[in-house]
Enzyme design. Structure first.
Site, PDB file in Angstrom:
ATOM      1  N   ARG A  56       0.827  -1.213   0.000  1.00 18.45           N
ATOM      2  CA  ARG A  56       0.000   0.000   0.000  1.00 18.45           C
ATOM      3  C   ARG A  56       0.861   1.263   0.000  1.00 18.45           C
ATOM      4  NH1 ARG A  56      -4.608  -2.242   4.053  1.00 18.45           N
ATOM      5  NH2 ARG A  56      -5.989  -3.022   2.426  1.00 18.45           N
TER       6      ARG A  56
ATOM      7  N   LYS B 138     -19.215 -17.209  -0.139  1.00 17.57           N
ATOM      8  CA  LYS B 138     -20.630 -17.008   0.157  1.00 17.57           C
ATOM      9  C   LYS B 138     -21.415 -16.308  -0.940  1.00 17.57           C
ATOM     10  CE  LYS B 138     -20.972 -16.249   5.030  1.00 17.57           C
ATOM     11  NZ  LYS B 138     -20.913 -15.082   5.911  1.00 17.57           N
TER      12      LYS B 138
ATOM     13  N   GLY C 250      -9.951  -9.064  -2.352  1.00 15.30           N
ATOM     14  CA  GLY C 250      -8.824  -9.600  -1.603  1.00 15.30           C
ATOM     15  C   GLY C 250      -8.275 -10.933  -2.061  1.00 15.30           C
TER      16      GLY C 250
ATOM     17  N   GLY D 160     -12.925  -3.831  -0.676  1.00 15.07           N
ATOM     18  CA  GLY D 160     -14.296  -3.421  -0.363  1.00 15.07           C
ATOM     19  C   GLY D 160     -14.798  -2.337  -1.299  1.00 15.07           C
TER      20      GLY D 160
HETATM   21  P1  AMP Z   1     -14.607 -14.656  -0.321  1.00 17.70           P
HETATM   22  O1  AMP Z   1     -13.927 -13.880   0.777  1.00 17.70           O
HETATM   23  O2  AMP Z   1     -16.074 -14.760  -0.191  1.00 17.70           O
HETATM   24  O3  AMP Z   1     -14.155 -14.194  -1.684  1.00 17.70           O
HETATM   25  O4  AMP Z   1     -14.121 -16.146  -0.143  1.00 17.70           O
HETATM   26  C1  AMP Z   1     -12.792 -16.556  -0.247  1.00 17.70           C
HETATM   27  C2  AMP Z   1     -12.622 -17.834   0.494  1.00 17.70           C
HETATM   28  O5  AMP Z   1     -13.498 -18.805  -0.042  1.00 17.70           O
HETATM   29  C3  AMP Z   1     -11.238 -18.398   0.397  1.00 17.70           C
HETATM   30  O6  AMP Z   1     -10.647 -18.392   1.664  1.00 17.70           O
HETATM   31  C4  AMP Z   1     -11.453 -19.829  -0.096  1.00 17.70           C
HETATM   32  O7  AMP Z   1     -10.681 -20.777   0.601  1.00 17.70           O
HETATM   33  C5  AMP Z   1     -12.913 -20.057   0.175  1.00 17.70           C
HETATM   34  N1  AMP Z   1     -13.480 -21.074  -0.727  1.00 17.70           N
HETATM   35  C6  AMP Z   1     -13.399 -21.094  -2.064  1.00 17.70           C
HETATM   36  N2  AMP Z   1     -14.000 -22.176  -2.558  1.00 17.70           N
HETATM   37  C7  AMP Z   1     -14.470 -22.877  -1.514  1.00 17.70           C
HETATM   38  C8  AMP Z   1     -15.184 -24.113  -1.382  1.00 17.70           C
HETATM   39  N3  AMP Z   1     -15.519 -24.835  -2.455  1.00 17.70           N
HETATM   40  N4  AMP Z   1     -15.519 -24.502  -0.141  1.00 17.70           N
HETATM   41  C9  AMP Z   1     -15.186 -23.775   0.937  1.00 17.70           C
HETATM   42  N5  AMP Z   1     -14.516 -22.611   0.884  1.00 17.70           N
HETATM   43  C10 AMP Z   1     -14.168 -22.164  -0.332  1.00 17.70           C
END
Ligand code: AMP
Length: 398
Positions: free
Chosen positions: A35, A200, A356, A379
């Site tokens: 950064r 999610k 991220g 974000g």
């Molecule tokens: P996000 O912050 O929502 O972009 O999610 C990123 C996180 O999702 C990372 O730490 C990944 O390890 C996790 N992730 C990706 N694919 C999967 C999966 N199939 N099952 C569980 N966690 C996952």
């Protein structure tokens, strides 16, 4: 040429909002200076013009005013180094008489770093009085903190009203972020493919909805894909699933069909018997995952399926990994998508990676310099692609 690049800062005090919110260890050493590095070109341009640089930033989330742990003074030696030995002064209060005196007596070519803005609650509250006090320190306001552009804080948005048009502008980093984001969202060459991954669905609903208005294709991978699979009647074993979002997933797919946007779900998955680096693994169709198993990455058929979509894309936005890329057994999907995005970019597509974990992935797999733009603002970028007006951007335009 941009407003910032055209501006001559000779003898002017440029009050620059940077994002120096870097991680510090117990010895107050900086463990990742990206950064800080990102703001250097903006600082150097002002200095090269014969201007004076006053830097303001937040660091961490201090709750009770000044705290040693969150002091920006720890950054001074490294900042001096990054600026090739330039003199860096430090004011241990970001407003008040001392800061004002130091700013007033600066010489061209000098840099003054102000203490953490968040030692004042007024910063996050967007307090006008506080913003006005900060504004007295500079002749020109430069916002180069894209990471906080989605916050209507005193130093990121409110302050701009105390500077006349032509005396408030984006810095080079912010300009790069804003113009890349605008290019993707408003001037995208079609086909435009958005790759949305991560854990999610609930975090990504707004972005998918907004992209349904603009993209031609949406690739959905990562843990969130299984909620879509289940909504369509598939069996997903123990894969990640948000049961309260099954209806939302169906509605998003219906909307996409009505608008002619193609949603691509991974045809197969790398499955595991537990969420662990040493899990037993196998491969299965993503909608026929056996009980007791969970999908932790997209499979090789899905990689080919997505590759074929990406190779004919002219604009690509990528947010979120395709699997649990932090574990070696489940990183193939994310790596192969990074490679496909790099290849499409080499063939003339414009690609932006934001958020991220996808940024961490392109860096980890060594593709960061083979995509068109890697965003520094997680974000802020997400909110931009959700279609929200970012206060930090709006304040400069007003
Ligand atoms: P996000 O912050 O929502 O972009 O999610 C990123 C996180 O999702 C990372 O730490 C990944 O390890 C996790 N992730 C990706 N694919 C999967 C999966 N199939 N099952 C569980 N966690 C996952």
């Amino acid at each position: 040429m941009s407003v910032f690049a055209r501006h001559d800062f000779k003898n002017e005090k440029a009050l620059i909002r940077v994002d120096f919110n870097v991680p510090l260890n117990d010895q107050y050493e900086i463990s990742d200076d990206n950064r800080m590095k990102a703001a250097i070109p903006t600082i150097k341009k002002v200095l090269a013009d014969g201007g004076k640089v006053i830097l303001m930033s937040h660091l961490g989330r201090p709750k009770d005013g000044p705290t040693e742990k969150y002091s920006l003074k720890h950054l001074v030696p490294h900042l001096r180094e990054l600026l090739g030995g330039t003199k860096v002064l430090f004011a241990d209060d970001c407003i008040g008489e001392q800061a004002f005196q130091m700013a007033s007596s600066m010489q061209p070519g000098e840099v003054l770093l102000l203490e953490n803005l968040r030692f004042y609650r007024e910063e996050e509250k967007g307090n006008e009085d506080f913003a006005k006090k900060l504004a007295t320190l500079g002749d020109v306001y430069v916002n180069d903190a894209f990471g906080t552009a989605h916050r209507a804080h005193a130093s990121t948005a409110v302050i701009a009203k105390y500077f006349a048009a032509g005396k408030k502008m984006f810095g080079l980093l912010m300009e790069g972020e804003v113009s890349s984001a605008e290019k993707v969202l408003h001037q995208s060459e079609k086909p435009f493919t958005a790759i949305i991954g991560g854990a999610k669905v609930s975090d990504k609903i707004l972005i998918i909805e907004n992209l349904l208005e603009r993209a031609t294709d949406i690739i959905i991978g990562g843990g969130m894909a299984y909620t879509f699979m289940k909504a369509e009647g598939g069996s997903i074993g123990n894969s990640l699933c948000e049961d309260d979002r099954l209806d939302t997933a169906l509605q998003l797919m219906e909307k996409a069909a009505a608008k002619g946007v193609c949603i691509h779900l991974p045809s197969d998955s790398v499955i595991a018997d537990k969420f662990a680096a040493d899990a037993e693994t196998s491969v299965s169709p993503s909608n026929h995952i056996p009980d007791g198993w969970m999908g932790l990455d997209i499979g090789t058929m899905a990689c080919d399926q997505f590759y074929n979509v990406l190779k004919r894309s002219r604009t690509i936005l990528w947010n979120g990994p395709m699997g649990v890329f932090e574990m070696e057994k489940f990183q193939h999907g994310t790596r192969s998508i990074a490679k496909a995005v790099a290849e499409a970019t080499a063939n003339g597509a414009f690609s932006l990676v934001g958020g991220g974990d996808s940024v961490a992935a392109v860096n980890q797999f060594g593709f960061a310099d083979q995509v068109s733009y890697v965003s520094t603002g997680g974000g802020a970028m997400l909110e931009y692609f959700e279609g929200k007006v970012l206060p930090g951007i709006a304040a400069i335009h007003e």
